[in-house]
Motif scaffolding. Structure first.
Motif, PDB file in Angstrom:
ATOM      1  N   LYS A  47      10.316 -57.136 -35.812  1.00  0.00           N
ATOM      2  CA  LYS A  47      10.761 -55.826 -36.287  1.00  0.00           C
ATOM      3  C   LYS A  47       9.677 -55.078 -37.052  1.00  0.00           C
ATOM      4  N   LYS A  48       8.680 -55.800 -37.540  1.00  0.00           N
ATOM      5  CA  LYS A  48       7.665 -55.168 -38.372  1.00  0.00           C
ATOM      6  C   LYS A  48       6.446 -54.779 -37.528  1.00  0.00           C
ATOM      7  N   LEU A  49       6.409 -53.519 -37.117  1.00  0.00           N
ATOM      8  CA  LEU A  49       5.262 -53.012 -36.377  1.00  0.00           C
ATOM      9  C   LEU A  49       4.171 -52.618 -37.365  1.00  0.00           C
ATOM     10  N   GLY A  50       2.941 -52.749 -36.949  1.00  0.00           N
ATOM     11  CA  GLY A  50       1.822 -52.374 -37.800  1.00  0.00           C
ATOM     12  C   GLY A  50       0.645 -53.306 -37.570  1.00  0.00           C
ATOM     13  N   TYR A  51      -0.444 -53.013 -38.224  1.00  0.00           N
ATOM     14  CA  TYR A  51      -1.637 -53.849 -38.080  1.00  0.00           C
ATOM     15  C   TYR A  51      -1.495 -55.120 -38.897  1.00  0.00           C
ATOM     16  N   LYS A  52      -2.026 -56.214 -38.340  1.00  0.00           N
ATOM     17  CA  LYS A  52      -2.034 -57.488 -39.043  1.00  0.00           C
ATOM     18  C   LYS A  52      -3.385 -58.156 -38.815  1.00  0.00           C
ATOM     19  N   PRO A  53      -3.832 -58.964 -39.789  1.00  0.00           N
ATOM     20  CA  PRO A  53      -5.093 -59.684 -39.583  1.00  0.00           C
ATOM     21  C   PRO A  53      -4.945 -60.638 -38.406  1.00  0.00           C
ATOM     22  N   ASN A  54      -5.934 -60.654 -37.538  1.00  0.00           N
ATOM     23  CA  ASN A  54      -5.883 -61.515 -36.359  1.00  0.00           C
ATOM     24  C   ASN A  54      -6.852 -62.685 -36.476  1.00  0.00           C
ATOM     25  N   GLN A  55      -8.091 -62.400 -36.895  1.00  0.00           N
ATOM     26  CA  GLN A  55      -9.095 -63.456 -36.947  1.00  0.00           C
ATOM     27  C   GLN A  55     -10.169 -63.097 -37.965  1.00  0.00           C
ATOM     28  N   ASP A  56     -10.750 -64.131 -38.581  1.00  0.00           N
ATOM     29  CA  ASP A  56     -11.851 -63.951 -39.530  1.00  0.00           C
ATOM     30  C   ASP A  56     -13.131 -64.508 -38.919  1.00  0.00           C
ATOM     31  N   TYR A  57     -14.214 -63.796 -39.152  1.00  0.00           N
ATOM     32  CA  TYR A  57     -15.517 -64.192 -38.623  1.00  0.00           C
ATOM     33  C   TYR A  57     -16.542 -64.165 -39.744  1.00  0.00           C
ATOM     34  N   THR A  58     -17.640 -64.886 -39.529  1.00  0.00           N
ATOM     35  CA  THR A  58     -18.827 -64.764 -40.361  1.00  0.00           C
ATOM     36  C   THR A  58     -19.910 -64.202 -39.461  1.00  0.00           C
ATOM     37  N   ALA A  59     -20.624 -63.189 -39.945  1.00  0.00           N
ATOM     38  CA  ALA A  59     -21.646 -62.532 -39.130  1.00  0.00           C
ATOM     39  C   ALA A  59     -22.891 -62.266 -39.957  1.00  0.00           C
ATOM     40  N   HIS A  60     -24.002 -62.144 -39.277  1.00  0.00           N
ATOM     41  CA  HIS A  60     -25.236 -61.690 -39.913  1.00  0.00           C
ATOM     42  C   HIS A  60     -26.047 -60.905 -38.883  1.00  0.00           C
ATOM     43  N   LEU A  61     -26.975 -60.107 -39.384  1.00  0.00           N
ATOM     44  CA  LEU A  61     -27.837 -59.304 -38.522  1.00  0.00           C
ATOM     45  C   LEU A  61     -29.202 -59.959 -38.425  1.00  0.00           C
ATOM     46  N   SER A  62     -29.836 -59.786 -37.274  1.00  0.00           N
ATOM     47  CA  SER A  62     -31.220 -60.215 -37.129  1.00  0.00           C
ATOM     48  C   SER A  62     -31.961 -59.220 -36.266  1.00  0.00           C
ATOM     49  N   LYS A  63     -33.254 -59.176 -36.464  1.00  0.00           N
ATOM     50  CA  LYS A  63     -34.139 -58.301 -35.703  1.00  0.00           C
ATOM     51  C   LYS A  63     -34.930 -59.149 -34.726  1.00  0.00           C
ATOM     52  N   VAL A  64     -34.998 -58.678 -33.494  1.00  0.00           N
ATOM     53  CA  VAL A  64     -35.877 -59.274 -32.492  1.00  0.00           C
ATOM     54  C   VAL A  64     -36.679 -58.105 -31.933  1.00  0.00           C
ATOM     55  N   GLY A  65     -37.954 -58.052 -32.295  1.00  0.00           N
ATOM     56  CA  GLY A  65     -38.751 -56.878 -31.944  1.00  0.00           C
ATOM     57  C   GLY A  65     -38.157 -55.669 -32.656  1.00  0.00           C
ATOM     58  N   ASN A  66     -37.870 -54.619 -31.888  1.00  0.00           N
ATOM     59  CA  ASN A  66     -37.266 -53.414 -32.458  1.00  0.00           C
ATOM     60  C   ASN A  66     -35.757 -53.394 -32.321  1.00  0.00           C
ATOM     61  N   GLU A  67     -35.190 -54.448 -31.774  1.00  0.00           N
ATOM     62  CA  GLU A  67     -33.746 -54.500 -31.518  1.00  0.00           C
ATOM     63  C   GLU A  67     -33.021 -55.194 -32.673  1.00  0.00           C
ATOM     64  N   THR A  68     -31.805 -54.711 -32.957  1.00  0.00           N
ATOM     65  CA  THR A  68     -30.946 -55.350 -33.957  1.00  0.00           C
ATOM     66  C   THR A  68     -29.823 -56.071 -33.234  1.00  0.00           C
ATOM     67  N   PHE A  69     -29.546 -57.288 -33.665  1.00  0.00           N
ATOM     68  CA  PHE A  69     -28.462 -58.075 -33.085  1.00  0.00           C
ATOM     69  C   PHE A  69     -27.481 -58.482 -34.174  1.00  0.00           C
ATOM     70  N   VAL A  70     -26.202 -58.443 -33.828  1.00  0.00           N
ATOM     71  CA  VAL A  70     -25.152 -58.959 -34.694  1.00  0.00           C
ATOM     72  C   VAL A  70     -24.831 -60.345 -34.169  1.00  0.00           C
ATOM     73  N   ASN A  71     -24.950 -61.332 -35.029  1.00  0.00           N
ATOM     74  CA  ASN A  71     -24.689 -62.719 -34.677  1.00  0.00           C
ATOM     75  C   ASN A  71     -23.363 -63.105 -35.310  1.00  0.00           C
ATOM     76  N   VAL A  72     -22.394 -63.458 -34.487  1.00  0.00           N
ATOM     77  CA  VAL A  72     -21.038 -63.743 -34.962  1.00  0.00           C
ATOM     78  C   VAL A  72     -20.677 -65.171 -34.595  1.00  0.00           C
ATOM     79  N   ARG A  73     -20.186 -65.897 -35.584  1.00  0.00           N
ATOM     80  CA  ARG A  73     -19.779 -67.280 -35.324  1.00  0.00           C
ATOM     81  C   ARG A  73     -18.264 -67.335 -35.167  1.00  0.00           C
ATOM     82  N   PHE A  74     -17.821 -67.756 -33.972  1.00  0.00           N
ATOM     83  CA  PHE A  74     -16.407 -68.051 -33.736  1.00  0.00           C
ATOM     84  C   PHE A  74     -16.296 -68.990 -32.545  1.00  0.00           C
ATOM     85  N   ASP A  75     -15.171 -69.624 -32.420  1.00  0.00           N
ATOM     86  CA  ASP A  75     -14.951 -70.642 -31.384  1.00  0.00           C
ATOM     87  C   ASP A  75     -15.994 -71.758 -31.460  1.00  0.00           C
TER      88      ASP A  75
END
Length: 141
Positions: A47-75
């Motif tokens: 009966k309760k419609l609305g947003y709910k937390p689904n999953q928590d992640y840990t992430a960090h950014l890294s640079k490879v050359g001129n590119e930025t990558f988001v590194n996410v740990r899950f599964d």
């Protein structure tokens, strides 16, 4: 790893013309280099419609050359996303292919592997491209 960027902290909504209630993510600082990311999805059960937390992640950014990558740990493993920022309130993520079978003992070997391939179109799951818009803060904390 790149130090936490305060511009990334906050709420990022998935841009979707097909979903009435697209998911969104809340980025918070976990430590000097990592983000705690919570994914929220629309709840249609019960009966309760609305947003709910689904999953928590840990992430960090890294640079490879001129590119930025988001590194996410899950599964139990890392997932990599090439990140571009057309403006301070827009983030585009494209997932790096999951067809990589190589194993890496050191982050420097992984960075070299990515650097050699990051300009190749087949290195990314192009159908995974997602655009996120930063929401303005709501209310006071």
């Amino acid at each position: 790893s790149i130090s936490v960027d305060n511009a990334l902290l906050g709420t990022w909504s998935k841009e979707s013309q097909f979903e009435e209630h697209p998911p969104y993510f809340v980025f918070e600082q976990k430590d000097a280099y990592r983000y705690s990311v919570t994914e929220f999805e629309w709840n249609t059960e019960g009966k309760k419609l609305g947003y709910k937390p689904n999953q928590d992640y840990t992430a960090h950014l890294s640079k490879v050359g001129n590119e930025t990558f988001v590194n996410v740990r899950f599964d139990g493993k890392y997932h990599f996303f090439k990140a571009t920022f057309p403006s301070t309130d827009e983030m585009i993520l494209v997932e790096v292919t999951n067809n990589i079978t190589e194993k890496f003992q050191q982050s420097s070997a992984l960075k070299a592997f990515i650097a050699q391939r990051s300009n190749l179109s087949f290195f990314y799951n192009n159908d995974s491209k997602q655009v996120y818009k930063k929401r303005p803060p709501s209310g006071n904390k």
